[in-house]
Design an enzyme around this catalytic site. Structure first.
Site, mmCIF file in Angstrom:
data_model
loop_
_atom_site.group_PDB
_atom_site.id
_atom_site.type_symbol
_atom_site.label_atom_id
_atom_site.label_comp_id
_atom_site.label_asym_id
_atom_site.label_seq_id
_atom_site.Cartn_x
_atom_site.Cartn_y
_atom_site.Cartn_z
ATOM 1 N N HIS A 1 10.129 29.951 29.122
ATOM 2 C CA HIS A 1 9.132 30.932 28.663
ATOM 3 C C HIS A 1 7.928 31.018 29.601
ATOM 4 C CE1 HIS A 1 7.195 27.392 26.558
ATOM 5 N NE2 HIS A 1 6.099 28.028 26.948
ATOM 6 N N ASP B 1 15.220 26.628 26.654
ATOM 7 C CA ASP B 1 13.889 26.866 27.210
ATOM 8 C C ASP B 1 13.648 26.051 28.475
ATOM 9 O OD1 ASP B 1 11.439 28.103 27.394
ATOM 10 O OD2 ASP B 1 10.433 26.755 25.985
ATOM 11 N N SER C 1 2.879 23.808 28.857
ATOM 12 C CA SER C 1 4.299 24.150 28.874
ATOM 13 C C SER C 1 4.943 23.802 30.206
ATOM 14 C CB SER C 1 4.487 25.649 28.634
ATOM 15 O OG SER C 1 4.615 25.926 27.282
#
Length: 505
Positions: free
Chosen positions: A149, A179, A252
């Site tokens: 993402h 992911d 992230s």
């Protein structure tokens, strides 16, 4: 799907800024982009990654983690990632002045059938965005792991090292299911992290996270392992590591270290009511990430197996009704026709208690085991049915097959220009749009032709055609075989259900 403030949600911890706004535009950070046992894994060493040199383990003489030494040794291998790209604007907000989309006057009209975009025609324009994330170097020649993402829809990806050098990165591949994304920069003799084994950690073990929360580079936070093999809504293929290390937007893709300085996971999500850290952080186990990395490096993409069932956890009452002494196992609530499960003879009401001899305590264990298997793999399931045990051998199908089918146009072989590109909703999307289990529904990914003229929008959920619920593209195609001149579509938009008449002639 956008993140809703004051509502508990799982938030992908990337930092996104839309338009020409600065990278610290908080409202854009809160957009969510679009898993109590772990899947089997083999011990991992740094020699499994090309050009990686052994990195010494770090701990104090008393066995306590030496976080200062871990940061000093592995911090240089943690990178900041900046992305630029564009994505489609909503048809109902394009052309509006900034902030107008939340104006009460506009809200009164939004969602009405035939409501066109303010410019009156055309497809959704592409809006530029900038994003921030983290990553870490796993090979001295510039291979980097991060979250999918973080680089989604990115046209340009820049990697910034701890010594402030910057490189343009190539995205070798991404896997939205887990992911995970793999990047490559043209460099040599780079510092690398040491890769650990997530199966060796236990609840209560110390962990350290390094990343760029809110754009603040090389930030370190510490905590403990709160749980293992956590299954999250919409992410059942990944047995997440839950920690209480402070993770925020921008973390992230950054590494999660164990007390010896080995990477055991990739920080990916937080559970939050505010958009920021609230004590629940989730990391993708590094063995899962390396499995995906190997596939991407070899073929350019990752592939996942599919069993073809809907499953749920048992509680004590359900277990008693099926004659089981304990609420262990995955209860099959639905079997997809012509799927691997259907061909093997699985039925609704079966309770799967083992896969290849390994106990299935919760449904998430089965989901992650199947999701990390390859299409064509054979597994043996132990099933409780009619108060007796059965062994079923299953040849797993491919999740890619259903994706390809879902992405097809509903117009194929119909002769009508309905103009809808459809696919089934994921479990997470169903949760976010609050669709009941009794509803089926297909996500409208793109719209053109007659449907666009009638006011149907990309992002709507198609629930029914001419009053009949739909759960597959074939059902939509069947409704068009008679070449009707007009049909009625029931769609859900912003929580509201509306009928939209579409003229086809």
């Amino acid at each position: 799907m956008t993140y809703k403030p004051l509502t508990a949600a799982l938030v992908a911890t990337g930092v996104l800024a839309g338009g020409t706004a600065a990278a610290f535009a908080l409202p854009q950070w809160l957009k969510a982009d679009n898993h109590t046992q772990t899947a089997t894994a083999q011990p991992i060493s740094s020699t499994q990654v090309a050009d990686s040199k052994p990195v010494p383990r770090l701990s104090r003489d008393n066995g306590a983690p030496d976080f200062r030494a871990i940061v000093r040794q592995s911090g240089p291998a943690v990178v900041g990632i900046t992305v630029e790209g564009s994505h489609k604007a909503s048809l109902e907000t394009q052309g509006l002045p900034p902030g107008m989309e939340n104006d009460p006057f506009f809200q009164f009209f939004r969602g009405m059938p035939g409501m066109q975009n303010p410019r009156g025609q055309g497809r959704q324009p592409q809006l530029p965005f900038r994003g921030l994330g983290s990553g870490f170097i796993i090979s001295a020649d510039g291979m980097i792991l991060t979250n999918a993402h973080v680089v989604r829809d990115a046209k340009e990806v820049m990697v910034k090292l701890s010594d402030r050098r910057e490189f343009s990165a190539k995205v070798l591949g991404t896997d939205p299911v887990t992911d995970v994304a793999v990047l490559k920069i043209e460099a040599s003799n780079l510092p690398v992290v040491r890769l650990g084994n997530p199966e060796q950690i236990e609840v209560g073990d110390p962990v350290l996270a390094i990343g760029s929360p809110f754009g603040f580079e090389q930030s370190a936070t510490q905590g403990i392992v709160s749980a293992k093999g956590r299954s999250l809504p919409g992410d059942a293929a990944v047995p997440f590591i839950q920690t209480d290390a402070a993770i925020n937007p921008g973390n992230s893709g950054g590494p999660l270290f164990d007390g010896d300085g080995s990477v055991i996971g990739i920080n990916a999500q937080i559970y939050s009511q505010s958009g920021g850290y609230q004590g629940l952080s989730f990391a993708i186990p590094i063995n899962v990430a390396l499995n995906i990395k190997d596939q991407i490096v070899k073929t350019g993409s990752a592939h996942h197996a599919r069993l073809g069932v809907q499953i749920q956890d048992l509680d004590q009452a359900l277990a008693a009704s099926f004659g089981l002494p304990r609420p262990d196992g995955a209860l099959v609530s639905q079997v997809t026709a012509n799927s691997a499960a259907g061909k093997a003879g699985l039925k609704a009401g079966d309770v799967i208690t083992e896969i290849d001899g390994k106990p299935v305590v919760r449904s998430g264990v089965l989901s992650s085991q199947i999701g990390m298997s390859a299409p064509g793999d054979q597994v043996r399931l132990k099933v409780w049915r009619d108060k007796s045990w059965h062994d079923l051998d299953v040849t797993l199908g491919s999740a890619d097959e259903s994706t390809k089918l879902a992405g097809a146009s509903a117009d194929a072989a119909s002769g009508n220009q309905l103009g809808l590109a459809l696919r089934p909703l994921t479990a997470e999307e169903r949760r976010q749009v609050d669709i009941a289990k009794t509803d089926q529904g297909l996500l409208i990914e793109d719209v053109s032709g007659a449907a666009e003229k009638a006011g149907v929008q990309a992002g709507d959920v198609l629930l029914a055609v001419n009053g009949r619920s739909v759960e597959s593209i074939e059902q939509v195609r069947d409704s068009l075989k008679g070449k009707p001149k007009q049909i009625a579509l029931l769609v859900m938009r912003d929580g509201n259900r509306i009928f939209v008449p579409v003229r086809l002639s």
